[in-house]
Design a protein around this motif. Structure first.
Motif, PDB file in Angstrom:
ATOM      1  N   MET B   1       0.806  -1.214   0.000  1.00  0.00           N
ATOM      2  CA  MET B   1       0.000   0.000   0.000  1.00  0.00           C
ATOM      3  C   MET B   1       0.838   1.263   0.000  1.00  0.00           C
ATOM      4  O   MET B   1       0.369   2.335   0.309  1.00  0.00           O
ATOM      5  CB  MET B   1      -0.918   0.025   1.236  1.00  0.00           C
ATOM      6  CG  MET B   1      -2.068  -0.919   1.140  1.00  0.00           C
ATOM      7  SD  MET B   1      -2.969  -0.831  -0.418  1.00  0.00           S
ATOM      8  CE  MET B   1      -3.676   0.798  -0.324  1.00  0.00           C
ATOM      9  N   ARG B   3       2.928   4.112  -1.938  1.00  0.00           N
ATOM     10  CA  ARG B   3       2.994   4.702  -3.273  1.00  0.00           C
ATOM     11  C   ARG B   3       4.361   5.346  -3.424  1.00  0.00           C
ATOM     12  O   ARG B   3       4.966   5.753  -2.434  1.00  0.00           O
ATOM     13  CB  ARG B   3       1.911   5.763  -3.440  1.00  0.00           C
ATOM     14  CG  ARG B   3       0.518   5.189  -3.384  1.00  0.00           C
ATOM     15  CD  ARG B   3      -0.489   6.316  -3.550  1.00  0.00           C
ATOM     16  NE  ARG B   3      -1.845   5.855  -3.314  1.00  0.00           N
ATOM     17  CZ  ARG B   3      -2.568   5.195  -4.207  1.00  0.00           C
ATOM     18  NH1 ARG B   3      -2.069   4.883  -5.365  1.00  0.00           N
ATOM     19  NH2 ARG B   3      -3.801   4.839  -3.921  1.00  0.00           N
ATOM     20  N   HIS B   6       3.764  10.644  -2.488  1.00  0.00           N
ATOM     21  CA  HIS B   6       2.438  10.784  -1.922  1.00  0.00           C
ATOM     22  C   HIS B   6       2.188  12.182  -1.380  1.00  0.00           C
ATOM     23  O   HIS B   6       1.859  12.356  -0.221  1.00  0.00           O
ATOM     24  CB  HIS B   6       2.281   9.756  -0.791  1.00  0.00           C
ATOM     25  CG  HIS B   6       0.863   9.379  -0.584  1.00  0.00           C
ATOM     26  ND1 HIS B   6       0.482   8.097  -0.338  1.00  0.00           N
ATOM     27  CD2 HIS B   6      -0.269  10.110  -0.616  1.00  0.00           C
ATOM     28  CE1 HIS B   6      -0.828   8.050  -0.207  1.00  0.00           C
ATOM     29  NE2 HIS B   6      -1.301   9.257  -0.373  1.00  0.00           N
ATOM     30  N   GLN B   8       0.415  15.631  -0.346  1.00  0.00           N
ATOM     31  CA  GLN B   8      -0.940  15.796   0.205  1.00  0.00           C
ATOM     32  C   GLN B   8      -1.973  16.205  -0.844  1.00  0.00           C
ATOM     33  O   GLN B   8      -3.070  15.709  -0.868  1.00  0.00           O
ATOM     34  CB  GLN B   8      -0.936  16.840   1.332  1.00  0.00           C
ATOM     35  CG  GLN B   8      -0.670  16.259   2.692  1.00  0.00           C
ATOM     36  CD  GLN B   8      -1.667  15.173   3.078  1.00  0.00           C
ATOM     37  OE1 GLN B   8      -2.515  14.770   2.316  1.00  0.00           O
ATOM     38  NE2 GLN B   8      -1.557  14.664   4.286  1.00  0.00           N
ATOM     39  N   GLU B  10      -2.145  15.720  -4.026  1.00  0.00           N
ATOM     40  CA  GLU B  10      -2.138  15.044  -5.313  1.00  0.00           C
ATOM     41  C   GLU B  10      -3.541  14.814  -5.889  1.00  0.00           C
ATOM     42  O   GLU B  10      -3.734  14.956  -7.091  1.00  0.00           O
ATOM     43  CB  GLU B  10      -1.409  13.721  -5.224  1.00  0.00           C
ATOM     44  CG  GLU B  10      -1.188  13.148  -6.607  1.00  0.00           C
ATOM     45  CD  GLU B  10       0.026  12.251  -6.664  1.00  0.00           C
ATOM     46  OE1 GLU B  10       0.453  11.951  -7.761  1.00  0.00           O
ATOM     47  OE2 GLU B  10       0.538  11.855  -5.594  1.00  0.00           O
ATOM     48  N   PRO B  11      -4.541  14.461  -5.064  1.00  0.00           N
ATOM     49  CA  PRO B  11      -5.871  14.238  -5.651  1.00  0.00           C
ATOM     50  C   PRO B  11      -6.334  15.425  -6.472  1.00  0.00           C
ATOM     51  O   PRO B  11      -6.856  15.268  -7.559  1.00  0.00           O
ATOM     52  CB  PRO B  11      -6.775  14.013  -4.439  1.00  0.00           C
ATOM     53  CG  PRO B  11      -5.951  14.300  -3.235  1.00  0.00           C
ATOM     54  CD  PRO B  11      -4.535  14.179  -3.655  1.00  0.00           C
TER      55      PRO B  11
END
Ligand SMILES: Nc1ncnc2c1ncn2[C@@H]1O[C@H](COP(=O)(O)OP(=O)(O)OP(=O)(O)O)[C@@H](O)[C@H]1O
Ligand SMILES: [Mg+2]
Lengths: 228, 316
Positions: B1, B3, B6, B8, B10-11
């Motif tokens: 799990m 990445r 990563h 914060q 990124e979405p």
């Protein structure tokens, strides 16, 4: 010391029977009690009525006979605001997810808070955090139809948990994910249970059930057996 | 799990997270059904508004005719053998002059009467041989109507060949026609409102049935009936009001265009304008159109709200 001493059972079934329309009685004479803070697996062969039992507890369908109590209240009499208030104490993961296809994952997960009238500013951070927890932070802005089954399942779990319910009803919540993710999700439920949430997980995954010390509700031939 | 990296936010970098904006977005829009409902309501409102506007023009015209007719009366003195027509006419005029409530009495000169007959007899006809009656035009005081039956009675007694024409029969017929026309228009507007109510209920039920799944998810997620009802009812009310505004605006513009038509085709008083005075809608006419529009919007909103309530009662 039992911290739930003065609380009524989360769920009480007393001679409950259920049939769809004029069909046969799928569930007969169910008699069991789920104490607050308890952890139960609900198992039984396919078609035994696990989903139906969860729909009963959710008040999506009503018993055709017998008495069902939720948080101490006679479910047969729940209507209007009292019905809504009872539903808000429960979080559900549907076997078929039931995500709304026209909303993003973020919006789907936030749905229970939105319909309860919370302002977005109050929950945005929490929703993103939970999405990150179930490994969907990168998919927050995606619409469900473009996701894999496992991704949808994790979004459905996040939606069930976001409003911090007192009772979580999860129908095959790990049916579409790999064993590692299944362990991670189960850990999430165990963690929530540790903080006092009652959990019911319907599954026929024996390996999963072996990972947690929990009592089992076994459905067979329309009846429920409690073990232990 | 884990990445590779990563960060914060990124979405947001990959796919923007939409805020909720209006909660109406919780229900997907059913483009087709909703557009056709708005179109049906627009058309119905257009028709009802035209009827209301036309009724208003008709009633106003009838009222102005009635007013004009009510301000005048005529004494007709027929030539009779062995009588002096001129003397009879003067006697009739004198009786009228003595009647209170009559503003002016004018003996219509024979030449003017002849001109009135021109369309039938042709120019240059010698009327001296024909028994053409003499007319006395009376202007009545609208504020203090004279006792016309009494005047007729006195005329009959004093000057047998004289009769009083009060246009009473015409006025009564006109007022009956006006009342019937107004009632017919009101009935048509009522029927149109009923049709809109039916269309709205039908469309609402259809859209709700299409969203049964969404409604169930909203309910199970803890939405109150009130919340779900608002999502749908507001939308349908907006659709109904939008259709009503569009239809009423179209009707108002059409009335405006019709009102300016005769003027554009020249100042002669023939045709429509000659008949009706003018087809232009007064402020009361536009008021009638606005009232039809509001009624339509309110009816659509109320019917949609009731249909939603009934649907939710049946599903929860
Ligand atoms: N809406 C419905 N109408 C009529 N019968 C239904 C309906 N839903 C389920 N059933 C029947 O009720 C029985 C129990 O179904 P249910 O979905 O509760 O089983 P389940 O234990 O969840 O099965 P699975 O493990 O496959 O999910 C089945 O025989 C099914 O055919
Ligand atoms: Mg099932």
């Amino acid at each position: 010391m039992n911290p739930f001493e003065d609380q009524p059972p989360s769920v009480e079934f007393d001679g409950v029977g259920f049939r769809y329309g004029r069909g046969p009685e799928i569930l007969q004479d169910l008699r069991f009690t789920l104490q607050p803070g308890s952890f139960h697996f609900l198992s039984g062969p396919s078609g035994a009525g696990k989903t139906t039992l969860i729909r009963l507890m959710l008040l999506a369908v009503r018993p055709t006979r017998g008495l069902m109590r939720l948080f101490g209240a006679d479910a047969g009499r729940l209507a209007g605001p009292a019905l809504t208030a009872t539903r808000r104490r429960m979080g559900v993961v549907f076997q078929d997810f039931r995500l709304l296809d026209h909303l993003t994952l973020y919006q789907n997960v936030a749905l229970p808070l939105v319909v309860q009238g919370y302002e977005e500013a109050t929950f945005r951070g929490e929703v993103l955090e939970l999405l990150q927890w179930v490994g969907l932070d990168r998919e927050a802005g995606t619409l469900p139809p473009t996701l894999s089954g496992g991704e949808k399942q994790r979004a459905a779990i996040a939606r069930a948990l976001i409003a911090k319910p007192q009772l979580i009803l999860a129908d095959e919540p790990t049916g579409n994910v790999d064993p590692a993710m299944a362990r991670r999700l189960l850990h999430l439920f165990v963690e929530l249970n540790r903080f006092g949430t009652s959990v019911v997980i319907a599954t026929h995954d024996v390996a999963l059930m072996d990972q947690v010390e929990a009592s089992r509700l076994i459905l067979a031939d329309g009846r429920v057996y409690v073990d232990p | 799990m884990t990445r590779p990296h990563h960060p914060q936010d990124e979405p947001r970098a990959r796919a923007p997270i939409q805020a909720f904006g209006h909660p109406g977005r919780l229900v997907p829009s059913e483009g087709g059904a909703e557009r056709s409902l708005a179109a049906v309501i627009a058309i119905l409102t257009f028709l009802a508004a035209l009827v209301a506007g036309a009724a208003e023009i008709g009633l106003t015209t009838a009222a102005s005719w009635q007013q004009a007719l009510g301000r005048e009366a005529t004494i007709q003195v027929r030539p009779a053998p062995g009588r002096d027509l001129e003397a009879d006419t003067e006697r009739g005029a004198a009786i009228a002059r003595a009647t209170p409530g009559i503003l002016s009495v004018r003996k219509v000169p024979a030449a003017e009467a002849a001109r009135l007959l021109e369309p039938w007899l042709g120019t240059g006809a010698d009327l001296s041989d024909l028994p053409v009656p003499r007319l006395v035009a009376l202007a009545l005081d609208p504020g203090r109507r004279p006792d016309l039956p009494g005047l007729a009675e006195r005329l009959r007694a004093a000057v047998p060949p004289a009769t009083l024409d009060t246009h009473q029969a015409w006025m009564e017929r006109l007022s009956r026609v006006a009342v019937a026309g107004g009632a017919l228009a009101a009935a048509i507007v009522g029927l149109v409102l009923l049709a809109s109510a039916g269309a709205t209920a039908f469309a609402t039920r259809g859209v709700l049935a299409g969203h049964r799944e969404v409604v169930e998810v909203l309910h199970l997620a803890g939405a109150e009936d009130r919340f779900v009802a608002r999502l749908f009812a507001r939308r349908f009310a907006r659709l109904g009001l939008g259709g009503a505004v569009a239809g009423a605006t179209a009707a108002g513009l059409l009335m405006l265009a019709l009102g300016s038509l005769p003027a554009r085709f020249g100042p002669d008083n023939d045709g429509i304008q000659g008949l009706f005075g003018a087809v232009s809608l007064g402020w009361r006419g536009y008021g009638a159109i606005a009232a039809v529009m509001l009624l339509q919007g309110v009816v659509a909103g109320q019917v949609a709200a009731a249909a939603v309530k009934r649907f939710l009662k049946a599903t929860s």
